[in-house]
Design a protein around this motif. Structure first.
Motif, PDB file in Angstrom:
ATOM      1  N   ILE A   1      -3.772   4.153  -1.795  1.00 50.58           N
ATOM      2  CA  ILE A   1      -4.916   4.405  -0.923  1.00 50.58           C
ATOM      3  C   ILE A   1      -4.845   5.870  -0.497  1.00 50.58           C
ATOM      4  O   ILE A   1      -3.951   6.263   0.268  1.00 50.58           O
ATOM      5  CB  ILE A   1      -4.879   3.455   0.289  1.00 50.58           C
ATOM      6  CG1 ILE A   1      -4.982   1.998  -0.219  1.00 50.58           C
ATOM      7  CG2 ILE A   1      -5.989   3.782   1.270  1.00 50.58           C
ATOM      8  CD1 ILE A   1      -4.631   0.967   0.822  1.00 50.58           C
TER       9      ILE A   1
ATOM     10  N   ARG B   1      -1.027  -0.647  -4.506  1.00 54.03           N
ATOM     11  CA  ARG B   1      -2.355  -0.091  -4.203  1.00 54.03           C
ATOM     12  C   ARG B   1      -2.186   1.315  -3.610  1.00 54.03           C
ATOM     13  O   ARG B   1      -1.549   1.471  -2.567  1.00 54.03           O
ATOM     14  CB  ARG B   1      -3.090  -1.005  -3.218  1.00 54.03           C
ATOM     15  CG  ARG B   1      -3.350  -2.413  -3.775  1.00 54.03           C
ATOM     16  CD  ARG B   1      -3.923  -3.330  -2.704  1.00 54.03           C
ATOM     17  NE  ARG B   1      -2.996  -3.494  -1.588  1.00 54.03           N
ATOM     18  CZ  ARG B   1      -3.335  -3.427  -0.302  1.00 54.03           C
ATOM     19  NH1 ARG B   1      -4.601  -3.187   0.034  1.00 54.03           N
ATOM     20  NH2 ARG B   1      -2.436  -3.600   0.649  1.00 54.03           N
TER      21      ARG B   1
ATOM     22  N   PHE C   1      -7.031  -5.106  -6.728  1.00 55.89           N
ATOM     23  CA  PHE C   1      -6.867  -4.874  -5.300  1.00 55.89           C
ATOM     24  C   PHE C   1      -6.446  -6.145  -4.571  1.00 55.89           C
ATOM     25  O   PHE C   1      -5.544  -6.132  -3.739  1.00 55.89           O
ATOM     26  CB  PHE C   1      -8.167  -4.341  -4.691  1.00 55.89           C
ATOM     27  CG  PHE C   1      -8.004  -3.832  -3.270  1.00 55.89           C
ATOM     28  CD1 PHE C   1      -7.853  -2.473  -3.023  1.00 55.89           C
ATOM     29  CD2 PHE C   1      -8.008  -4.698  -2.191  1.00 55.89           C
ATOM     30  CE1 PHE C   1      -7.688  -1.993  -1.726  1.00 55.89           C
ATOM     31  CE2 PHE C   1      -7.846  -4.247  -0.890  1.00 55.89           C
ATOM     32  CZ  PHE C   1      -7.685  -2.878  -0.664  1.00 55.89           C
TER      33      PHE C   1
ATOM     34  N   LEU D   1      -8.121  -0.598   4.618  1.00 55.50           N
ATOM     35  CA  LEU D   1      -7.844  -0.940   3.220  1.00 55.50           C
ATOM     36  C   LEU D   1      -6.412  -1.451   3.055  1.00 55.50           C
ATOM     37  O   LEU D   1      -6.167  -2.434   2.342  1.00 55.50           O
ATOM     38  CB  LEU D   1      -8.065   0.281   2.329  1.00 55.50           C
ATOM     39  CG  LEU D   1      -9.519   0.733   2.151  1.00 55.50           C
ATOM     40  CD1 LEU D   1      -9.577   2.121   1.539  1.00 55.50           C
ATOM     41  CD2 LEU D   1     -10.283  -0.270   1.281  1.00 55.50           C
ATOM     42  N   ALA D   2      -5.456  -0.797   3.690  1.00 51.40           N
ATOM     43  CA  ALA D   2      -4.057  -1.212   3.562  1.00 51.40           C
ATOM     44  C   ALA D   2      -3.857  -2.636   4.059  1.00 51.40           C
ATOM     45  O   ALA D   2      -3.073  -3.407   3.485  1.00 51.40           O
ATOM     46  CB  ALA D   2      -3.159  -0.250   4.328  1.00 51.40           C
TER      47      ALA D   2
ATOM     48  N   ALA E   1      -8.340   4.026   5.804  1.00 53.90           N
ATOM     49  CA  ALA E   1      -7.084   3.813   5.073  1.00 53.90           C
ATOM     50  C   ALA E   1      -6.327   2.616   5.640  1.00 53.90           C
ATOM     51  O   ALA E   1      -5.793   1.786   4.889  1.00 53.90           O
ATOM     52  CB  ALA E   1      -6.221   5.064   5.146  1.00 53.90           C
TER      53      ALA E   1
ATOM     54  N   THR F   1      -7.465   3.737  -4.758  1.00 57.52           N
ATOM     55  CA  THR F   1      -8.636   3.530  -3.899  1.00 57.52           C
ATOM     56  C   THR F   1      -8.772   4.731  -2.967  1.00 57.52           C
ATOM     57  O   THR F   1      -7.780   5.220  -2.427  1.00 57.52           O
ATOM     58  CB  THR F   1      -8.468   2.248  -3.055  1.00 57.52           C
ATOM     59  OG1 THR F   1      -8.257   1.137  -3.940  1.00 57.52           O
ATOM     60  CG2 THR F   1      -9.686   1.993  -2.194  1.00 57.52           C
ATOM     61  N   ARG F   2      -9.982   5.205  -2.784  1.00 58.47           N
ATOM     62  CA  ARG F   2     -10.211   6.386  -1.943  1.00 58.47           C
ATOM     63  C   ARG F   2     -10.652   5.968  -0.544  1.00 58.47           C
ATOM     64  O   ARG F   2     -11.542   5.131  -0.392  1.00 58.47           O
ATOM     65  CB  ARG F   2     -11.258   7.285  -2.616  1.00 58.47           C
ATOM     66  CG  ARG F   2     -10.772   7.824  -3.967  1.00 58.47           C
ATOM     67  CD  ARG F   2     -11.899   8.388  -4.819  1.00 58.47           C
ATOM     68  NE  ARG F   2     -11.419   8.636  -6.170  1.00 58.47           N
ATOM     69  CZ  ARG F   2     -11.227   9.859  -6.695  1.00 58.47           C
ATOM     70  NH1 ARG F   2     -11.497  10.939  -5.976  1.00 58.47           N
ATOM     71  NH2 ARG F   2     -10.788   9.985  -7.932  1.00 58.47           N
ATOM     72  N   ALA F   3     -10.007   6.592   0.449  1.00 57.42           N
ATOM     73  CA  ALA F   3     -10.304   6.279   1.850  1.00 57.42           C
ATOM     74  C   ALA F   3     -11.097   7.422   2.491  1.00 57.42           C
ATOM     75  O   ALA F   3     -10.832   8.596   2.235  1.00 57.42           O
ATOM     76  CB  ALA F   3      -9.008   6.048   2.621  1.00 57.42           C
TER      77      ALA F   3
ATOM     78  N   VAL G   1      -0.008   4.916   0.976  1.00 54.22           N
ATOM     79  CA  VAL G   1      -1.109   5.620   1.621  1.00 54.22           C
ATOM     80  C   VAL G   1      -0.830   7.118   1.645  1.00 54.22           C
ATOM     81  O   VAL G   1       0.232   7.549   2.125  1.00 54.22           O
ATOM     82  CB  VAL G   1      -1.314   5.096   3.052  1.00 54.22           C
ATOM     83  CG1 VAL G   1      -2.460   5.838   3.736  1.00 54.22           C
ATOM     84  CG2 VAL G   1      -1.589   3.590   3.029  1.00 54.22           C
TER      85      VAL G   1
ATOM     86  N   PRO H   1       0.824  -1.205   0.000  1.00 54.97           N
ATOM     87  CA  PRO H   1       0.000   0.000   0.000  1.00 54.97           C
ATOM     88  C   PRO H   1       0.862   1.262   0.000  1.00 54.97           C
ATOM     89  O   PRO H   1       1.910   1.316   0.651  1.00 54.97           O
ATOM     90  CB  PRO H   1      -0.785  -0.123   1.313  1.00 54.97           C
ATOM     91  CG  PRO H   1       0.134  -0.873   2.215  1.00 54.97           C
ATOM     92  CD  PRO H   1       0.880  -1.840   1.320  1.00 54.97           C
TER      93      PRO H   1
END
Length: 458
Positions: free
Chosen positions: A274, A272, A361, A384-385, A381, A373-375, A241, A239
């Motif tokens: 994020i 990814r 993903f 998702l990570a 976040a 990807t939007r957090a 971020v 990720p």
């Protein structure tokens, strides 16, 4: 007679055909490496490290030749191939400088008059290595193994057989004792059986693999049955971020390099992205500007920043991941199409609106495709990570303390704050979860290939 043929990914043309090693050749290699290990374990540390310095010197002297070979066999842009050789030479210097400290006896207070840990050689180490960094992956393992007093047997990817044999020659030219570093030439279809045979051989003491989850699980199973230690550096879905208080321009600039270096064919490439929804549009605009400046083309051209993928099947697999993700609801904002020229080229792709459950993903995307990807907030976040079975690296962008606090909650083998994930010979490298176990590089990497022996004097 079995033959291994290499190909130029930029053209698809055949390069060189090599006669694969048969059972007798493999037996001889095992005998040679084992015999060398018995001599090398009793060779003083200073002499071992002098060998590494000679290897580093030759790498620097031959950097143009070796870089050209890397580019020819796996398609890495020449500037990146030169950097790979330079990093190999640097690693030799770092290990030669610091190994005396890393391998020194470690005193421990106890009830005895004296007690300490001693780091002793284990014997011959068998390495199964991938094509994406054909010199770096090998040199970083070999420096650790040889510094610790072990011998090394390499099974490289058939795609980079020329590199494998060049590495064997490199160590021989650096005056390594005969058999200390050997390379096997194995046809792809024979790899599982040869690896099983070698790992089970009593002359092999430990094994290490850098590669896919499937290959790692297979090797670990054989090593486990044989009760031999293994070190695995496997895949990643790292990720990247970007928090609400990040320097978005700096993050976007780094993101382009973090994703598309080596045409995206790296376990520690950011996969990814994020991004906090408050800065997502700005980040994406800057990111797309950077991607548009990438130049896809002949990897020998100094202006090329993205070369071909290493093989056609790898490129086709990434294309299918993109198509499946779009079918699942992601939006393709750039690239993702084949380039109309010979070779295995793919336009760098950017997907937006990627969510858990989509191919881009959930799976490792080993090629030039970025998933955004939007957090909603920091907690989202982190969620998702961590929504992956991998755990190699993580990069978090924001004000230092904020990014560090968020990053500590993300599961990974390494955390980089306001920087892209990268390996450094002075720092341990490795992952958790399905990214493998054990460490390479640094003191931890050298000690992986030792018997950590407890010594007590009453």
């Amino acid at each position: 007679m079995s033959v291994v043929t290499t190909h130029n990914p930029a053209t698809g043309e055949e390069l060189v055909s090599y006669e694969a090693h048969d059972a007798a050749d493999i037996e001889q290699a095992l005998a040679d490496v084992h015999a060398a290990s018995l001599v090398w374990r009793d060779t003083g540390l200073d002499a071992r490290l002098r060998l590494l310095r000679r290897v580093g010197t030759l790498l620097t002297e031959r950097r143009d030749r070796y870089a050209a070979l890397i580019t020819q066999e796996m398609g890495k842009p020449l500037a990146e191939a030169l950097a790979e050789i330079d990093k190999c030479a640097w690693n030799c210097t770092v290990v030669a400088d610091l190994a005396p400290q890393w391998l020194a006896d470690h005193e421990i207070a106890s009830g005895a008059s004296r007690s300490w840990l001693s780091y002793e050689p284990v014997g011959a180490v068998f390495a199964v290595m991938p094509w994406n960094f054909p010199f770096w992956q090998v040199v970083r393992f070999a420096c650790a193994a040889l510094a610790a007093g072990n011998a090394a047997l390499l099974k490289h990817s058939p795609d980079v057989t020329g590199c494998a044999l060049a590495l064997e020659e490199l160590f021989a030219d650096a005056e390594a004792p005969e058999g200390l570093f050997r390379a096997l030439v194995v046809e792809a279809g024979d790899v599982p059986e040869v690896v099983r045979r070698v790992v089970e051989d009593p002359r092999i003491a430990a094994v290490t693999l850098t590669g896919s989850e499937r290959a790692g699980a297979s090797l670990a199973a054989v090593a486990g049955r044989a009760l031999k230690k293994s070190v695995l550096e496997l895949g990643g879905s790292d990720p990247f971020v970007v928090l609400a208080d990040a320097d978005v321009d700096a993050a976007a600039t780094a993101a382009v390099k973090a994703r598309f270096t080596n045409s995206g064919q790296s376990c520690v490439c950011a996969k990814r992205f994020i991004v906090h929804r408050d800065v997502a549009d700005t980040f994406l605009a800057r990111f797309l500007e950077g991607v548009a400046k990438l130049r896809v083309g002949d990897p020998t051209d100094a202006g090329t920043t993205v070369g071909p993928m290493a093989r056609s099947d790898l490129r086709d697999s990434v294309v299918r991941q993109i198509e499946r993700s779009v079918g699942q609801g992601a939006r393709l904002l750039a690239g993702g199409r084949l380039v109309d020229r010979p070779g295995y080229f793919l336009q760098p792709a950017v997907l937006d609106g990627v969510l858990p459950g989509m191919a881009a993903f959930d799976e490792e995307t080993f090629g030039p495709v970025a998933a955004v990807t939007r957090a909603r907030d920091d907690d989202h976040a982190v969620e998702l990570a961590n929504a992956t079975e991998f755990g190699l690296g993580a990069s978090v962008w924001g004000t230092h303390e904020h990014a560090l606090a968020v990053g500590r909650r993300i599961r990974s083998g390494a955390l980089f704050v306001n920087a892209m994930v990268a390996s450094d010979p002075r720092l341990p490298f490795g992952g958790t979860g399905r990214s493998g176990y054990g460490r390479e590089l640094s003191a931890e990497g050298v000690r992986e290939f030792t018997n950590v022996r407890t010594m007590v004097v009453a």
